[in-house]
Design an enzyme around this catalytic site. Structure first.
Site, PDB file in Angstrom:
ATOM      1  N   ASP A 130      15.627  12.448 -12.827  1.00  0.00           N
ATOM      2  CA  ASP A 130      16.219  11.975 -14.073  1.00  0.00           C
ATOM      3  C   ASP A 130      17.600  12.626 -14.188  1.00  0.00           C
ATOM      4  O   ASP A 130      17.719  13.793 -14.539  1.00  0.00           O
ATOM      5  CB  ASP A 130      15.299  12.384 -15.234  1.00  0.00           C
ATOM      6  CG  ASP A 130      15.861  11.991 -16.589  1.00  0.00           C
ATOM      7  OD1 ASP A 130      17.027  11.569 -16.658  1.00  0.00           O
ATOM      8  OD2 ASP A 130      15.127  12.130 -17.585  1.00  0.00           O
TER       9      ASP A 130
ATOM     10  N   ARG B 181      25.223   2.946 -24.926  1.00  0.00           N
ATOM     11  CA  ARG B 181      23.861   3.487 -24.966  1.00  0.00           C
ATOM     12  C   ARG B 181      22.971   2.581 -24.152  1.00  0.00           C
ATOM     13  O   ARG B 181      22.857   1.387 -24.432  1.00  0.00           O
ATOM     14  CB  ARG B 181      23.348   3.549 -26.397  1.00  0.00           C
ATOM     15  CG  ARG B 181      24.064   4.552 -27.230  1.00  0.00           C
ATOM     16  CD  ARG B 181      23.218   4.979 -28.397  1.00  0.00           C
ATOM     17  NE  ARG B 181      22.430   6.130 -28.057  1.00  0.00           N
ATOM     18  CZ  ARG B 181      22.850   7.381 -28.219  1.00  0.00           C
ATOM     19  NH1 ARG B 181      24.036   7.632 -28.694  1.00  0.00           N
ATOM     20  NH2 ARG B 181      22.058   8.376 -27.911  1.00  0.00           N
TER      21      ARG B 181
ATOM     22  N   GLU C  42      14.702 -12.977 -21.010  1.00  0.00           N
ATOM     23  CA  GLU C  42      13.547 -12.329 -20.375  1.00  0.00           C
ATOM     24  C   GLU C  42      13.453 -12.723 -18.908  1.00  0.00           C
ATOM     25  O   GLU C  42      13.602 -13.889 -18.555  1.00  0.00           O
ATOM     26  CB  GLU C  42      12.257 -12.709 -21.110  1.00  0.00           C
ATOM     27  CG  GLU C  42      12.122 -11.964 -22.428  1.00  0.00           C
ATOM     28  CD  GLU C  42      10.787 -12.243 -23.127  1.00  0.00           C
ATOM     29  OE1 GLU C  42      10.000 -13.059 -22.620  1.00  0.00           O
ATOM     30  OE2 GLU C  42      10.556 -11.627 -24.174  1.00  0.00           O
TER      31      GLU C  42
ATOM     32  N   THR D  99      20.476   7.759 -18.217  1.00  0.00           N
ATOM     33  CA  THR D  99      21.105   7.091 -19.347  1.00  0.00           C
ATOM     34  C   THR D  99      22.478   6.640 -18.867  1.00  0.00           C
ATOM     35  O   THR D  99      22.972   7.098 -17.831  1.00  0.00           O
ATOM     36  CB  THR D  99      21.310   8.044 -20.532  1.00  0.00           C
ATOM     37  OG1 THR D  99      22.033   9.185 -20.057  1.00  0.00           O
ATOM     38  CG2 THR D  99      19.987   8.517 -21.113  1.00  0.00           C
TER      39      THR D  99
ATOM     40  N   LYS E 131      25.956   9.157 -21.402  1.00  0.00           N
ATOM     41  CA  LYS E 131      26.319  10.585 -21.436  1.00  0.00           C
ATOM     42  C   LYS E 131      27.556  10.789 -20.569  1.00  0.00           C
ATOM     43  O   LYS E 131      28.578  10.182 -20.855  1.00  0.00           O
ATOM     44  CB  LYS E 131      25.107  11.411 -21.029  1.00  0.00           C
ATOM     45  CG  LYS E 131      23.948  11.242 -22.042  1.00  0.00           C
ATOM     46  CD  LYS E 131      22.707  12.030 -21.696  1.00  0.00           C
ATOM     47  CE  LYS E 131      21.610  11.738 -22.729  1.00  0.00           C
ATOM     48  NZ  LYS E 131      20.324  12.372 -22.370  1.00  0.00           N
TER      49      LYS E 131
ATOM     50  N   TYR F  53      18.870 -14.566 -25.399  1.00  0.00           N
ATOM     51  CA  TYR F  53      17.598 -14.063 -24.856  1.00  0.00           C
ATOM     52  C   TYR F  53      17.506 -14.345 -23.363  1.00  0.00           C
ATOM     53  O   TYR F  53      17.816 -15.444 -22.932  1.00  0.00           O
ATOM     54  CB  TYR F  53      16.410 -14.702 -25.588  1.00  0.00           C
ATOM     55  CG  TYR F  53      15.624 -13.650 -26.332  1.00  0.00           C
ATOM     56  CD1 TYR F  53      14.805 -12.767 -25.624  1.00  0.00           C
ATOM     57  CD2 TYR F  53      15.761 -13.474 -27.698  1.00  0.00           C
ATOM     58  CE1 TYR F  53      14.132 -11.753 -26.285  1.00  0.00           C
ATOM     59  CE2 TYR F  53      15.096 -12.464 -28.360  1.00  0.00           C
ATOM     60  CZ  TYR F  53      14.279 -11.610 -27.654  1.00  0.00           C
ATOM     61  OH  TYR F  53      13.620 -10.603 -28.300  1.00  0.00           O
TER      62      TYR F  53
END
Ligand SMILES: *Cc1c(COP(=O)(O)O)cnc(C)c1O
Length: 414
Positions: free
Chosen positions: A197, A232, A53, A223, A226, A51
């Site tokens: 985008d 991903r 954060e 992203t 692609k 973790y």
């Protein structure tokens, strides 16, 4: 996967079958690709256990001795590859990256502007069923009905009239180069934030075969899975002045802990994308798409806008006496995987629209080139004539599999 095969043979079996499917078929969905073995390896490491954060040097949990180094490498590589002043590599995917931009610069009810979904825009550019179309006041621009190119006059007129807070440029089904300079001029004139985008074309931008939006846009979302060929994930590039607002919007605004295994895989993909080999890859994606488009034209397919400048081709199949969905399904039976898609000004419903959408990033990752594009155009043409002939479709699927065997897929062991 020897451990997985013991603990969960059902899932292992399905993963094996999916790997074989990806190995044996020609994958034409333009948003899909083959991530490298290195990207897959790092995605499956112990980094998933941690973790983190916050951001490097400012975390809310201890034990970040190594994670900070990983995220810093990813950020620095993103900045270097795209020439960006700042980068955030934490968005879980493309849609959350866009949500972070809205959260950073707009309040509920504010006006935003984007390309209409049925003209090639993305759901998150203000379409009605998306949170972006219901929490904000969406204004949608579209394509010129003759040329099927973005109607830049409409963009300017709508922006002057509606004064949006944010203008989104970018598309999910647009085969031509987008003039980011016009968008930048319009955004400047009306005092809007310009967000480009570039999810579909990030790999082409990285490889230098598509103009980069980074110099002219306030923020650029993408992203990473692609044409960029990473895991991903999502990423936001931005001008320095927006770094604080964007970072705050991603965390704590929208997300909790970053997916560290994905961050590391993004770092690896960015390193791969900075190589000369990747530049050649990007060039080949476009050359393959143009060659495939020319061959499909010769066979009598009607291409939206007449062809392509990028990795993507939209085909209106109705002049051949068929519609998108049954054609896509027949192609799948023939070992050629694409998606059915509306075409601009489509009179048919989205559930069975007039077109299909195809792209060359995945095939090009396998090293396929012009001769293979010619075979593909020929097979696609054959399928039009045998859509209900299961034996004929199976025969083509066999030929496709044979071709694929000569082009090993990255990340998939034979
Ligand atoms: C794919 C895509 C997205 C969404 O990405 P997800 O990772 O599926 O959330 C956003 N914008 C554009 C233009 C896309 O093509």
């Amino acid at each position: 996967m020897e451990n997985l095969r013991k603990t969960d043979p059902e899932i292992a079996d399905l993963v094996d079958k999916e790997a074989r499917r990806q190995r044996d078929k020609i994958r034409l969905i333009p948003s899909e690709n083959y991530a490298s073995a290195s990207v897959l390896e790092v995605s499956g490491t112990v980094l998933t256990n941690k973790y983190s954060e916050g951001y490097a040097g400012k975390r809310y949990y201890e034990g970040q001795q190594f994670i900070d180094g990983i995220e810093t490498l990813a950020v620095e590589r993103a900045k270097a590859l795209f020439g960006a002043e700042a980068a955030n590599v934490q968005p879980y995917s493309g849609s959350p990256a866009n949500l972070a931009v809205y959260f950073a610069f707009a309040k509920p009810g504010d006006t935003i502007m984007g390309l209409a979904l049925d003209h090639g825009g993305h759901l998150t550019h203000g379409w009605g069923v998306s949170i972006t179309g219901s929490f904000f006041n969406p204004v949608r621009y579209g394509l010129n009905p003759e040329t099927h190119l973005i109607d830049y006059d409409m963009v300017r007129d709508l922006a002057r009239k509606n004064r949006p807070r944010i203008i989104m440029a970018g598309a999910t089904a647009y085969p031509r180069i987008i003039d980011f300079n016009v968008f930048a001029e319009v955004a400047k004139e009306v005092g809007a934030i310009l967000c480009v985008d570039m999810a579909h074309i990030a790999g082409l931008v990285a490889g230098g075969v598509h103009p980069s939006p980074v110099p002219v846009a306030d923020v650029v979302t993408t992203t990473t899975h692609k044409s960029l060929r990473g895991p991903r994930g999502g990423m936001i590039l931005m001008k320095k002045e927006h770094r604080k607002a964007i970072n705050k919007a991603v965390f704590p605004g929208l997300q909790g802990g970053p997916h560290n295994h994905t961050t590391a895989a993004i770092a690896v993909a960015l390193k791969e994308a900075a190589t000369d080999e990747f530049k050649i890859y990007a060039r080949n994606i476009v050359e393959n798409a143009k060659h495939l488009a020319a061959k499909l034209n010769e066979k009598g397919f009607r291409l939206v806008s007449g062809g392509t400048d990028n990795h993507l081709i939209l085909i209106d199949v109705t002049p051949r006496g068929i519609t998108g969905k049954p054609f896509a399904q027949a192609l799948d039976k023939a070992g050629i995987v694409c998606n059915y898609n509306t075409v601009p000004f489509d009179s048919r419903p989205p559930a069975d629209p007039s077109g299909i959408r195809i792209g060359t990033p995945a095939m090009t990752s396998r090293g396929m080139g012009k001769p293979e594009m010619e075979k593909l155009a020929d097979w696609m043409n054959q399928v039009v004539g045998c859509m209900n002939d299961e034996a004929a479709l199976a025969r083509i699927a066999g030929e496709v599999k044979e071709l694929c065997a000569g082009f090993p897929a990255p990340g998939i062991s034979a």
